[in-house]
Write a protein that holds these residues in place. Structure first.
Motif, mmCIF file in Angstrom:
data_model
loop_
_atom_site.group_PDB
_atom_site.id
_atom_site.type_symbol
_atom_site.label_atom_id
_atom_site.label_comp_id
_atom_site.label_asym_id
_atom_site.label_seq_id
_atom_site.Cartn_x
_atom_site.Cartn_y
_atom_site.Cartn_z
ATOM 1 N N GLN B 108 25.303 -63.752 34.195
ATOM 2 C CA GLN B 108 25.829 -63.096 32.666
ATOM 3 C C GLN B 108 26.736 -64.739 32.292
ATOM 4 O O GLN B 108 27.266 -64.567 31.534
ATOM 5 N N ASN B 149 24.308 -58.062 30.139
ATOM 6 C CA ASN B 149 25.034 -56.717 30.063
ATOM 7 C C ASN B 149 24.529 -55.238 29.410
ATOM 8 O O ASN B 149 25.251 -54.495 30.417
ATOM 9 N N SER B 153 25.684 -52.088 31.733
ATOM 10 C CA SER B 153 26.630 -51.076 31.088
ATOM 11 C C SER B 153 25.424 -49.810 31.770
ATOM 12 O O SER B 153 26.004 -48.519 32.095
ATOM 13 N N ASN B 195 25.287 -51.899 24.032
ATOM 14 C CA ASN B 195 25.124 -52.733 24.288
ATOM 15 C C ASN B 195 23.555 -53.711 23.999
ATOM 16 O O ASN B 195 23.254 -54.935 23.752
ATOM 17 N N SER B 199 23.529 -57.153 22.326
ATOM 18 C CA SER B 199 22.529 -57.677 23.056
ATOM 19 C C SER B 199 21.439 -58.320 21.928
ATOM 20 O O SER B 199 21.275 -59.995 22.274
ATOM 21 N N THR B 500 34.505 -61.068 25.113
ATOM 22 C CA THR B 500 32.776 -61.296 23.988
ATOM 23 C C THR B 500 32.854 -62.333 23.696
ATOM 24 O O THR B 500 31.878 -63.130 24.162
#
Lengths: 434, 576
Positions: B108, B149, B153, B195, B199, B500
């Protein structure tokens, strides 16, 4: 009737491994045999392992030792003829009522027309007609639990396991559901052969069961078996009914300390750091003492009587009563509860005096509270981290129970102004913000 | 899903075609034609790209937009596949979890553009001489901006499926396959869709950067909005930049209407909280598909086959014991941990050896210096953006009328690829001869500041009206009100937004610290510029060094700053 019992539980024991390698006993020496046509109740307080036993029977977990056999074959996993109704309903919120009922049949791989036919029949039987396309979130609690019943019945199980199925419902709804279930059971309309019901509600057990197994706590053992021969429908006000309820109260209150005494001495009220404590609000402690002190009880009461007068489940009432007992504000014997001299003073005095009295009893009789206070007194800084006590407690109990026990003592310690606790820093101290 | 249920509903009414059928048929056929059109020349040789070079003709833009959109879609499908496998594996196996979850955390933090430069050669080799290879590289780059992500999740959802639901499924002896599709995926769906949207926002940013791939001497320009804008920058054509921005606005709007609105509306039924009263999200596309008889008829056989797949006999697996592992065999765990540690040490050694083969130690130190500069930049920018957007967000969030207008706008702005606006900013910096070290910086946060805004708005809207009433009732006003009521109330939301925004800004630094406008080249000091330079020179030692240092910084900042803040917010300020 078949000679082989539907289900046999023999010498079952269940223990959890603790971090230090020793084990924590949850269930010990459980014997049970279930025959066709019976409703057997497992009655006990939370922590008596009755739900654990139900999960062992369902094949959701395995016993540490002992055997469980269903129709003569050992249970090694979820068995085909055993279905379960859950306390929290366990419905799939994204499926309609119909789809929720069908899902068990789909998992069996039955052809689609049959899945549909049987699901509709179960829905019809349990009184959910018209709700087929509703989602669980649109239903009331009682309707949701009906779906739970239909979903379990649709697979035509031999044994229906019920894990406190009515405890999440309000009193009236629970009563309706119980009666509907008993009617269908009595008329032989249910496609099941026997039922095991887990409950901590004594009246519910007497109302529904043919046989009641009473469990002790820590560890769970069967301390009594009571046959209920009253004909259905049973009347709560029937003297025979009341007598059975009274008998179970006596079994629950008298035997539990005896069994615990044999198991480990520190369970005796307030005599060891390793005692598990339930987080009982000080408002409840004061409330129960005041109720007992006032009319019509005048200092002593019958537990079942006061439970129904206060609309308290036996489990909640016992937690409060036992905490009072540990603090030596009451004595409990043979299903009766009686205020001690200190208890009478506790019920009667002003807020300030009450707090002083509470502090004295807390620091005298609750070993953990005394221990925390002593550590704080001895330290130069008068502070100590939560983890210090948590580690000590975890030698005696699971980490979850340790958290709960410490939480209970924090609540009482704050009320008694015996010590302060800062949850953000996770520190105990002697300083209260002035 | 709903249509599947409908086909077996209690009273199967015989319905003729209705007006929704027309709409649904148009939507479905339109989608098919779009796919066929946009993927037409994937197998063309690379030379075909040179034969029809990109042009700035606005008439070509719809075509470019279609290609860009298709890339996004392909990457999203890949990300979903990755999510379903990787996260499931991590959630099911305790030993795999030990490795997979920290790995995901590191992945990430690796800058997305770093992935492109390192992997483009590999992907070009997969389909030598074909456009497909370059497309692979671009899609993979977008994938790396989307997948992590989503997987996180999904993993977290899998870990939090209520125990009773799992037990119910075990009682009914679901097979693992059935349990996955009937319980785990539905339960994870609302968080996953959210998510996916996030994304997608990130993806637009990188699709623009990934279409004009150039690593050293390998330069491939894929037809798309990204390469269009790259060409516009090279030719200093502000009008073309404007056309591209306009097209992008439309593309994002269409995407939102055709894909995400329906997805959000559909996923709403999977919310686990069973409360009533909140108006569910709606979407005209979903309504059309649901009400269409045609769609119901056509999807019924597929649904039947799908259900048939659940019929596989459940394997007699031992039930999973929740909580205890009676036969955990600790020595096996230790062996596994040791193996992982050895492999990690080996990898570290290889990376270090690779970097030091081409880079001196003093340069490693200077890379850390550059990273510090970028870090200061990111933190200062987050602080500035917070100063601006937190008060505004609180004000907006407390007024439902304003929030209804501003909230979608903020979400939209977060999805808009800010790098499309860079040329406008850069041309201004060139024109006014401003200091790039300062004035290039705002570009890093241009696209990510909106996360702060819309999270704060959400937080302020969620503030219980009783709390506000108490404030009013006690006459709490001014600074005291901000300090005791508003700021603590929105704090958890703010932290989510700031995390974020910070992650996005680090990623954006590679694009933002070096900017060109025609022949003008602006460069700020920082790690982003360092990586960008190394990429242009195809200096893999320096690329790897830059990426490693940036990942390290992001991981450390996350651990030392954001995570503690997040937990603090969770513990202290979460309402209810």
């Amino acid at each position: 009737m078949n000679a082989v019992p539907l289900l046999e539980v023999h010498g079952v024991r269940r223990a959890f491994a603790k971090p230090d390698g020793s084990e924590l006993l949850v269930l010990d020496g459980v014997e049970l045999s279930l025959r066709e046509g019976q409703i057997v109740g497992l009655l006990g307080r939370s922590g008596s392992g009755k739900s654990t036993l139900l999960r062992l029977i369902a094949g959701l977990a395995r016993p540490t030792s002992g055997q469980i056999s269903y129709l003569g074959r050992p249970v090694n996993g979820p068995a085909a003829g055993i279905a379960m109704v859950f306390q929290g309903f366990a419905l799939f919120p994204w499926l309609t009522v119909l789809a929720n009922v069908q899902i068990g049949l789909e998992a069996l791989g039955l052809p689609e027309p049959e899945v549909r036919r049987r699901a509709l029949a179960a829905i019809d039987l349990i009184g959910l007609d018209g709700f087929e396309s509703a989602y669980p979130r649109e239903l009331s609690g009682g309707m949701r639990q009906r779906v739970g019943f239909a979903r379990a019945l649709v697979v035509h199980p031999n044994i229906l396991l019920m894990d406190e199925p009515f405890s999440a419902l309000d009193v009236l709804t629970a009563e309706t559901l119980r009666n509907d279930f008993l009617d269908l059971w009595g008329e032989g309309q249910l496609p099941i052969k026997a039922v095991i019901l887990v409950t901590h509600n004594i009246e519910e057990a007497v109302l529904m069961c043919d046989r009641i197994l009473v469990f002790s706590t820590n560890p769970g053992r069967i301390v009594g078996e009571i046959a209920v021969d009253l004909p259905h429908p049973r009347d709560r006000l029937d003297p025979a009914f009341r007598e059975l309820v009274e008998r179970i109260y006596v079994t629950l209150t008298a035997r539990a300390p005896a069994a615990a005494r044999a198991a480990r001495s520190e369970h005796f009220p307030g005599s060891g750091i390793g005692t598990m404590l339930a987080p009982v609000s000080t408002n409840l402690l004061a409330g129960l003492s005041e109720t007992l002190a006032g009319p019509p009880y005048d200092g002593a009461a019958d537990l079942p009587a006061i439970a129904s007068a206060l609309h308290m489940e036996v489990d909640d009432l016992f937690h409060v009563a036992e905490t009072l007992q540990m603090l030596r504000f009451v004595e409990i014997e043979g299903g009766d509860i009686r205020l001690t001299e200190a208890g009478k003073r506790f019920a009667a005095t002003s807020l300030d005096e009450r707090k002083t009295l509470f502090q004295r009893h807390l620091l005298t009789y609750v070993a953990l509270a005394a221990h925390i206070r002593r550590v704080l007194d001895e330290r130069e800084s008068h502070v100590a981290p939560k983890s210090r006590f948590l580690d000590e407690l975890e030698d005696h109990m699971t980490s979850q129970a340790a958290e709960q026990t410490l939480g209970a003592v924090v609540g009482w310690g704050r009320y008694a102004e015996a010590f302060a606790y800062d949850d953000h820093r996770q520190m105990f101290s002697l300083e209260n913000p002035a | 899903m709903s249509d599947r249920m409908r086909s077996i509903s209690v009273r199967p009414a015989v319905r003729v075609l209705n007006r929704w059928d027309l709409l649904a048929a148009l939507l479905v056929l339109g989608g098919l034609v779009f796919l066929a059109e946009a993927s037409r020349d994937l197998t063309q040789p690379l030379a075909s790209l040179d034969a029809s070079p990109a042009s700035l003709d606005p008439a070509r833009l719809p075509w470019y937009a279609a290609r860009t959109t298709l890339r996004m879609l392909a990457a999203m499908v890949l990300s979903l596949l990755f999510t379903f496998t990787y996260a499931t594996w991590a959630a099911r196996s305790r030993r795999a979890e030990l490795v997979l979850v920290p790995l995901l955390d590191i992945l990430q933090s690796v800058p997305v553009l770093g992935f492109i430069s390192v992997t483009v050669v590999f992907f070009m080799a997969l389909a030598p001489g074909r456009v497909l290879g370059a497309e692979f590289a671009a899609v993979f780059a977008i994938f790396t901006s989307q997948a992590w992500n989503m997987a996180f999740s999904f993993y977290q959802s899998l870990r939090t499926v209520p125990a009773e639901l799992i037990e119910a499924s075990q009682c009914f002896r679901f097979s693992a396959w059935m349990r996955f599709w009937r319980i785990e995926v539905p339960f994870a769906m609302p968080a996953l869709v959210w998510n996916m949207m996030m994304s997608m926002s990130g993806g637009w940013f990188f699709v623009v950067a990934a279409e004009a791939i150039s690593v050293g001497h390998t330069t491939v320009t894929l037809p798309g909005i990204g390469s269009y804008i790259a060409l516009a920058i090279a030719r200093r054509d502000l009008a073309a930049v404007g056309w591209a921005i306009g097209t992008m606005l439309i593309v994002i709007l269409v995407y939102d209407q055709l894909l995400f609105r329906p997805l959000v509306a559909w996923a709403d039924r999977f919310r686990f909280e069973q409360e009533l009263g909140v108006t569910p999200p709606r979407s005209w596309v979903l309504t059309a598909l649901r009400r269409s008889v045609l769609v119901a008829r056509l999807s019924a056989p597929a649904a039947a086959v799908w259900r048939l797949s659940f019929r596989r006999r459940a394997p007699r697996v031992a039930p999973t014991d929740s909580g205890d592992h009676p036969v955990a065999r600790p020595w096996l765990d230790r062996l596994w941990a040791a193996t992982v540690l050895v492999l990690a040490a080996l990898a570290l050694w290889r990376i270090a050896a690779f970097i030091l083969a081409g880079v001196s130690l003093s340069e490693v130190a200077s890379a850390f210096g550059s990273a510090t500069v970028t870090m200061v930049r990111v933190l200062v920018l987050i602080a500035l953006a917070s100063l601006v957007w937190v008060p505004i967000g609180v004000r907006v969030g407390l007024s439902p009328r304003l929030a209804r207008i501003v909230q979608p706008a903020a979400q939209f702005l977060a999805a808009f690829p800010a790098n499309l606006l860079f040329p406008v900013a850069v041309s201004a910096i060139v024109a006014f001869r401003l200091n790039p070290d300062i004035w290039l910086s705002p570009l890093m946060i241009l696209g990510t500041q909106w996360y702060i805004l819309f999270n704060v708005i959400a937080g302020a809207s969620a503030l219980p009206s009783e709390l506000r009433d108490v404030g009013t009732n006690l006459g709490v006003g001014g600074w005291l009100w901000w300090r005791k009521v508003a700021l603590p109330g929105v704090f958890p939301y703010y932290v989510t937004g700031a995390i974020t925004a910070s992650g996005g800004s680090w990623n954006a630094s590679i694009v933002a610290e070096v900017a060109t406008w025609g022949d003008h080249r602006l460069e700020a000091h920082g790690l982003g510029a360092y990586i960008a330079r190394a990429t242009e020179a195809a200096d893999f030692h320096r690329i790897v060094l830059g990426i490693a240092v940036m990942s390290l910084f992001v991981v450390i900042i996350n651990r030392a700053l954001w995570r503690p803040l997040y937990w603090r917010a969770e513990r202290k300020f979460r309402l209810g």
